[in-house]
Design a protein around this motif. Structure first.
Motif, mmCIF file in Angstrom:
data_model
loop_
_atom_site.group_PDB
_atom_site.id
_atom_site.type_symbol
_atom_site.label_atom_id
_atom_site.label_comp_id
_atom_site.label_asym_id
_atom_site.label_seq_id
_atom_site.Cartn_x
_atom_site.Cartn_y
_atom_site.Cartn_z
ATOM 1 N N GLN A 249 1.060 -0.978 -0.330
ATOM 2 C CA GLN A 249 0.077 0.205 0.262
ATOM 3 C C GLN A 249 0.578 1.577 -0.108
ATOM 4 O O GLN A 249 0.602 1.885 -0.695
ATOM 5 N N ARG A 250 1.583 1.465 1.052
ATOM 6 C CA ARG A 250 2.682 2.275 0.586
ATOM 7 C C ARG A 250 3.463 3.113 -0.635
ATOM 8 O O ARG A 250 3.620 3.783 -1.020
ATOM 9 N N PHE A 251 3.662 1.565 -1.473
ATOM 10 C CA PHE A 251 4.289 1.530 -2.645
ATOM 11 C C PHE A 251 3.385 2.267 -3.649
ATOM 12 O O PHE A 251 3.773 3.181 -3.923
ATOM 13 N N LEU A 252 2.008 1.470 -3.383
ATOM 14 C CA LEU A 252 1.299 1.993 -4.577
ATOM 15 C C LEU A 252 1.188 3.606 -4.609
ATOM 16 O O LEU A 252 0.640 4.867 -5.423
ATOM 17 N N SER A 253 0.603 4.571 -3.057
ATOM 18 C CA SER A 253 0.382 5.865 -2.637
ATOM 19 C C SER A 253 2.199 6.581 -3.060
ATOM 20 O O SER A 253 1.544 6.996 -3.844
ATOM 21 N N ASP A 254 3.554 5.957 -2.356
ATOM 22 C CA ASP A 254 4.455 6.858 -2.900
ATOM 23 C C ASP A 254 4.661 6.795 -4.670
ATOM 24 O O ASP A 254 5.168 7.964 -4.850
ATOM 25 N N PHE A 255 3.852 5.960 -5.898
ATOM 26 C CA PHE A 255 4.298 5.645 -6.840
ATOM 27 C C PHE A 255 3.096 5.661 -7.415
ATOM 28 O O PHE A 255 2.811 5.935 -9.352
ATOM 29 N N VAL A 256 1.881 6.865 -7.279
ATOM 30 C CA VAL A 256 0.748 6.954 -8.072
ATOM 31 C C VAL A 256 1.215 7.629 -9.051
ATOM 32 O O VAL A 256 1.573 8.657 -9.356
ATOM 33 N N ASN A 257 0.054 7.474 -10.085
ATOM 34 C CA ASN A 257 0.302 7.913 -11.502
ATOM 35 C C ASN A 257 1.565 8.139 -11.984
ATOM 36 O O ASN A 257 2.231 8.920 -13.147
ATOM 37 N N GLN A 258 2.451 6.942 -11.596
ATOM 38 C CA GLN A 258 3.907 7.086 -12.380
ATOM 39 C C GLN A 258 3.878 5.482 -12.977
ATOM 40 O O GLN A 258 4.234 4.024 -12.563
ATOM 41 N N PRO A 259 4.004 5.861 -14.351
ATOM 42 C CA PRO A 259 3.308 4.810 -15.228
ATOM 43 C C PRO A 259 5.320 3.455 -14.674
ATOM 44 O O PRO A 259 4.520 2.347 -14.855
ATOM 45 N N ALA A 260 6.136 4.141 -14.732
ATOM 46 C CA ALA A 260 7.099 3.518 -15.636
ATOM 47 C C ALA A 260 8.762 4.444 -14.599
ATOM 48 O O ALA A 260 8.375 5.007 -14.225
ATOM 49 N N LEU A 261 8.446 2.433 -13.681
ATOM 50 C CA LEU A 261 9.776 2.892 -12.795
ATOM 51 C C LEU A 261 11.520 2.490 -13.200
ATOM 52 O O LEU A 261 10.966 1.177 -13.492
ATOM 53 N N ALA A 262 12.688 3.609 -12.836
ATOM 54 C CA ALA A 262 13.919 2.477 -13.007
ATOM 55 C C ALA A 262 13.684 2.005 -12.254
ATOM 56 O O ALA A 262 13.337 2.139 -11.169
ATOM 57 N N PRO A 263 14.585 0.322 -12.647
ATOM 58 C CA PRO A 263 14.731 -0.561 -11.093
ATOM 59 C C PRO A 263 15.745 0.512 -9.939
ATOM 60 O O PRO A 263 15.865 0.004 -9.025
ATOM 61 N N ASP A 264 16.845 1.035 -10.457
ATOM 62 C CA ASP A 264 17.333 2.240 -9.343
ATOM 63 C C ASP A 264 16.521 2.815 -8.230
ATOM 64 O O ASP A 264 16.460 2.549 -6.871
ATOM 65 N N THR A 265 15.811 3.272 -8.523
ATOM 66 C CA THR A 265 14.693 4.035 -8.047
ATOM 67 C C THR A 265 13.410 3.170 -7.522
ATOM 68 O O THR A 265 13.215 3.253 -5.948
ATOM 69 N N VAL A 266 13.001 1.663 -7.497
ATOM 70 C CA VAL A 266 12.763 0.413 -7.248
ATOM 71 C C VAL A 266 13.050 0.147 -5.873
ATOM 72 O O VAL A 266 13.245 0.353 -4.346
ATOM 73 N N ALA A 267 14.527 -0.112 -6.338
ATOM 74 C CA ALA A 267 16.038 -0.552 -5.430
ATOM 75 C C ALA A 267 16.079 0.834 -3.792
ATOM 76 O O ALA A 267 15.833 -0.038 -3.113
ATOM 77 N N ALA A 268 15.628 1.892 -3.991
ATOM 78 C CA ALA A 268 16.536 2.677 -2.887
ATOM 79 C C ALA A 268 15.023 2.937 -2.367
ATOM 80 O O ALA A 268 15.442 3.104 -1.714
ATOM 81 N N TRP A 269 13.936 2.390 -2.814
ATOM 82 C CA TRP A 269 12.211 2.803 -2.005
ATOM 83 C C TRP A 269 12.422 1.746 -1.205
ATOM 84 O O TRP A 269 12.119 1.376 -0.113
ATOM 85 N N LEU A 270 12.672 0.781 -1.959
ATOM 86 C CA LEU A 270 12.550 -1.283 -0.967
ATOM 87 C C LEU A 270 13.648 -0.343 0.433
ATOM 88 O O LEU A 270 13.988 -1.160 1.413
ATOM 89 N N ARG A 271 14.970 -0.006 0.376
ATOM 90 C CA ARG A 271 15.884 -0.177 1.190
ATOM 91 C C ARG A 271 15.305 0.791 2.368
ATOM 92 O O ARG A 271 15.509 0.865 3.600
ATOM 93 N N ASP A 272 14.464 1.764 1.750
ATOM 94 C CA ASP A 272 14.117 3.040 3.229
ATOM 95 C C ASP A 272 12.784 2.451 3.481
ATOM 96 O O ASP A 272 12.207 2.860 4.416
ATOM 97 N N ASN A 273 11.646 1.548 2.930
ATOM 98 C CA ASN A 273 10.728 1.483 3.200
ATOM 99 C C ASN A 273 10.669 -0.300 2.735
ATOM 100 O O ASN A 273 9.313 -0.594 3.552
ATOM 101 N N ALA A 274 10.851 -1.370 2.846
ATOM 102 C CA ALA A 274 10.909 -2.710 3.243
ATOM 103 C C ALA A 274 10.563 -2.952 4.795
ATOM 104 O O ALA A 274 9.845 -4.478 4.464
ATOM 105 N N SER A 275 11.593 -2.681 5.792
ATOM 106 C CA SER A 275 10.838 -3.136 6.573
ATOM 107 C C SER A 275 9.897 -1.863 7.622
ATOM 108 O O SER A 275 9.853 -1.836 8.974
#
Length: 324
Positions: free
Chosen positions: A173-199
């Protein structure tokens, strides 16, 4: 002239004549030697045990048994020779034979000790530590049967599947909220988000324990304790560790994350792993929950309930690799 010491067990009469099921001693300190061969390794170690030893007293007119005879017979187990079913049967036979004047025809012995063995680290080469497993051997002999029952307690880590699913939902739910209306994401962007938010949410885990009982074949040379422990740990997948560095902690976190289980899962895994390999396996598992102050428990084949606290004593001080 020699003065004979008084023996009131002979000179005094019994006031209330009635047979007694068991009479003897409990909690005797005793060094024992345990020898086990498992996974092409040999375990041979002297351990500190506590012994309970008793015989029956079917004759109501007999005032008392011979405690000192039982004590001296029990002491023969401390001679440095390894325990075996044959040695225990011989001991109980001698207990009965030395109490024929009490009409004794049954004897029993309980040995409690910690099986201490070295366990390797998950990842760090050459790192290992000592781990103890509470063991209880119950031995019974009568004119009709000779029985040995072995119980071991194995501790492990359990991660709740329900809690894991709820945590994943919050992260989703947090991922969808943070990236709403962003159709394409670079892998580096997703990796950085996971480092900060996976826990953002983490499932709860807890130290857990499995108490397992089996019948020991009386015609074999060993008790099969290490083989039993190893198969339980393999079935559970996340036994508690000894030596731990960061790489080992990370590997253990991965094992837990890929090994979610309820108490029902743990009990069924152990039962399935032991069926056909050990005689009459009985399983009791307990998850010491971190979510609430009460435990989650499950039984398979209704074993007797004994916990680590029941089998732990002052002598207490993971995977398949073992070093003696």
């Amino acid at each position: 002239m020699t003065n004979l010491l008084p023996d009131v067990s002979i000179s005094e009469t019994v006031v209330n004549e009635s047979p007694l099921e068991w009479v003897g001693m409990k909690g005797i300190d005793l060094p024992i030697t345990v020898s086990e061969t498992n996974c092409e390794a040999h375990y041979y170690r002297e351990l500190h045990a506590h012994a309970d030893v008793q015989v029956n007293l079917p004759a109501g007119h007999v005032k008392g048994i011979h405690m000192s005879r039982l004590y001296r017979l029990l002491d023969t187990l401390s001679d440095g020779d390894a325990l075996s079913p044959y040695r225990l049967e011989s001991l109980l036979k001698a207990m009965i034979e030395t109490h024929q004047d009490c009409y004794t025809d049954s004897a029993r012995l309980r040995l409690k000790f910690d099986l201490l063995t070295r366990r390797p680290a998950l990842m760090t080469e050459g790192a290992s530590g000592w781990k103890s497993y509470p063991v209880c051997l119950d031995v019974y002999l009568s004119d009709k049967s000779f029985q040995i029952n072995a119980q071991v307690i194995v501790q492990y880590s359990s991660t709740c599947p329900c809690s894991a699913a709820l945590s994943r939902q919050l992260i989703e739910q947090r991922f969808l909220s943070d990236f709403v209306n962003q159709p394409a994401l670079a892998p580096d962007t997703v990796a950085a988000w996971l480092r900060d938010n996976a826990s953002l949410a983490t499932p709860h885990s807890q130290r857990s324990e499995a108490s397992v009982q089996v019948d020991v074949p009386t015609n074999q040379q060993e008790f099969g304790l290490l083989s039993l422990i190893d198969q339980i740990e393999v079935a559970l997948g996340t036994p508690l560790q000894t030596a731990v560095k960061r790489a080992d902690e990370q590997a253990f976190a991965a094992l837990n994350g890929q090994n979610l289980m309820f108490v029902e899962d743990a009990a069924r895994r152990i039962q399935a792993a032991l069926n056909g390999k050990f005689s009459s396996p009985k399983v009791h598992v307990r998850h010491l929950e971190s979510l609430h102050p009460h435990d989650a428990v499950a039984w398979s084949n209704a074993p007797e309930q004994q916990t680590t606290a029941d089998l732990t004593h002052p002598s207490s001080s993971i995977l398949m690799k073992m070093s003696s």
